[in-house]
Design a protein around this motif. Sequence first.
Motif, PDB file in Angstrom:
ATOM      1  N   ILE A  25       6.617 -19.189  -4.354  1.00 15.80           N
ATOM      2  CA  ILE A  25       7.281 -18.001  -4.891  1.00 15.80           C
ATOM      3  C   ILE A  25       6.416 -17.356  -5.973  1.00 15.80           C
ATOM      4  CG2 ILE A  25       9.265 -17.227  -6.289  1.00 15.80           C
ATOM      5  CD1 ILE A  25      11.022 -19.100  -4.708  1.00 15.80           C
ATOM      6  N   GLU A  26       5.804 -18.187  -6.802  1.00 11.69           N
ATOM      7  CA  GLU A  26       4.903 -17.660  -7.832  1.00 11.69           C
ATOM      8  C   GLU A  26       3.693 -16.988  -7.184  1.00 11.69           C
ATOM      9  OE1 GLU A  26       2.965 -16.624 -11.323  1.00 11.69           O
ATOM     10  OE2 GLU A  26       5.067 -17.012 -10.855  1.00 11.69           O
ATOM     11  N   ALA A  27       3.217 -17.559  -6.085  1.00 14.33           N
ATOM     12  CA  ALA A  27       2.097 -16.942  -5.356  1.00 14.33           C
ATOM     13  C   ALA A  27       2.511 -15.577  -4.809  1.00 14.33           C
ATOM     14  CB  ALA A  27       1.641 -17.856  -4.224  1.00 14.33           C
ATOM     15  N   PHE A  28       3.745 -15.491  -4.299  1.00 13.30           N
ATOM     16  CA  PHE A  28       4.280 -14.217  -3.809  1.00 13.30           C
ATOM     17  C   PHE A  28       4.344 -13.197  -4.945  1.00 13.30           C
ATOM     18  CE2 PHE A  28       6.705 -14.118   0.405  1.00 13.30           C
ATOM     19  CZ  PHE A  28       5.745 -14.887   1.037  1.00 13.30           C
ATOM     20  N   ARG A  29       4.814 -13.661  -6.107  1.00 14.83           N
ATOM     21  CA  ARG A  29       4.971 -12.763  -7.251  1.00 14.83           C
ATOM     22  C   ARG A  29       3.632 -12.146  -7.637  1.00 14.83           C
ATOM     23  NH1 ARG A  29       4.282 -12.201 -12.436  1.00 14.83           N
ATOM     24  NH2 ARG A  29       3.106 -14.151 -12.607  1.00 14.83           N
TER      25      ARG A  29
ATOM     26  N   ILE B 288      11.425  -9.162   2.278  1.00 23.12           N
ATOM     27  CA  ILE B 288      12.680  -9.259   3.049  1.00 23.12           C
ATOM     28  C   ILE B 288      13.339 -10.589   2.727  1.00 23.12           C
ATOM     29  CG2 ILE B 288      13.705  -9.224   5.349  1.00 23.12           C
ATOM     30  CD1 ILE B 288      11.136  -7.822   6.313  1.00 23.12           C
ATOM     31  N   HIS B 289      14.559 -10.520   2.229  1.00 21.20           N
ATOM     32  CA  HIS B 289      15.293 -11.728   1.851  1.00 21.20           C
ATOM     33  C   HIS B 289      16.367 -12.014   2.899  1.00 21.20           C
ATOM     34  CE1 HIS B 289      17.086 -14.837  -0.520  1.00 21.20           C
ATOM     35  NE2 HIS B 289      18.205 -14.163  -0.761  1.00 21.20           N
ATOM     36  N   VAL B 290      16.303 -13.189   3.515  1.00 25.26           N
ATOM     37  CA  VAL B 290      17.291 -13.587   4.524  1.00 25.26           C
ATOM     38  C   VAL B 290      18.339 -14.474   3.860  1.00 25.26           C
ATOM     39  CG1 VAL B 290      17.671 -14.730   6.742  1.00 25.26           C
ATOM     40  CG2 VAL B 290      15.531 -13.504   6.313  1.00 25.26           C
TER      41      VAL B 290
ATOM     42  N   VAL C 299       2.810 -10.746   8.731  1.00 22.00           N
ATOM     43  CA  VAL C 299       4.101 -11.310   8.332  1.00 22.00           C
ATOM     44  C   VAL C 299       3.891 -12.699   7.745  1.00 22.00           C
ATOM     45  CG1 VAL C 299       6.409 -11.974   9.097  1.00 22.00           C
ATOM     46  CG2 VAL C 299       5.269 -10.017  10.162  1.00 22.00           C
ATOM     47  N   ILE C 300       4.385 -12.899   6.537  1.00 24.96           N
ATOM     48  CA  ILE C 300       4.284 -14.193   5.860  1.00 24.96           C
ATOM     49  C   ILE C 300       5.692 -14.718   5.650  1.00 24.96           C
ATOM     50  CG2 ILE C 300       3.387 -15.430   3.863  1.00 24.96           C
ATOM     51  CD1 ILE C 300       1.606 -12.973   3.315  1.00 24.96           C
ATOM     52  N   GLU C 301       5.970 -15.905   6.157  1.00 24.30           N
ATOM     53  CA  GLU C 301       7.310 -16.496   5.990  1.00 24.30           C
ATOM     54  C   GLU C 301       7.277 -17.562   4.898  1.00 24.30           C
ATOM     55  OE1 GLU C 301      10.750 -19.042   8.367  1.00 24.30           O
ATOM     56  OE2 GLU C 301       8.832 -18.609   9.336  1.00 24.30           O
TER      57      GLU C 301
END
Length: 240
Positions: free
Chosen positions: A35-39, A53-55, A19-21
């Motif tokens: 966010i770019e790293a996530f992309r 998962i978007h909170v 899990v990465i927050e």
Amino acid sequence: MKQAKISVDDDGVEPQVCVIELGGTVGDIESMPFIEAFRQFQFKVKRENFCNIHVSLIPQPNTTGEQKTKPTQNSVRELRGLGLSPDLIMCRCSTPLETSVKEKISMFCHVEPSQVICVHDVSSLYKVPLLLEDQGVVSYFCQRLSLPIEMRPRKMLTKWKEMADRTARLLEPVSIALVGKYTKLADSYTSVIKALEHSALAVNHKLEVKYIDSADLEAATQQDEPVKYHEAWQKLCSSQ
């Protein structure tokens, strides 16, 4: 990816899920590199190994009581513009999400209604996993990430439910005084409070924490503000 392969127990078994927050608000300049790293990360590990998962908060003004969906719509739109599409939308709200609101989020955020999860306020934090389970989150993960959870006896969830139910039945109180310099900022002692909560639950007691400013117990306060001084000492002495 390297961290995901490190065992969290002594058995040396590789974890099934990492899990990465990514905290903060979508659109904040501080979080843009992450966010770019996530992309890029989602393509590196492939879609079948990445679940986003978007909170999002669902405001509910006291004046109208209406559950507002605009913040969620805007954040999802911006997230999609940055190259990330949420698989699940976790909606934080004070009361259970209305069906019409859930359908509206589903329609404007391009996800199935079953992918809109309501995480409303509950009496105990321990009830949140059960709330998610009731809405099919575990089943979704099994299908989305090909996890073999359903094939195993789910004893942990049963034990968790017993623990959550026990928190609602605690009757015998225990009061503990927390003396400190920053008692007006409860977050400063979060780790201490959580440890006390876990300990009280283990011995079947309902915890009551009394916050006492250490300065109120000093002799100088007795001279300047005797009422505050005596109240602080009375609170300390009455704790068990």
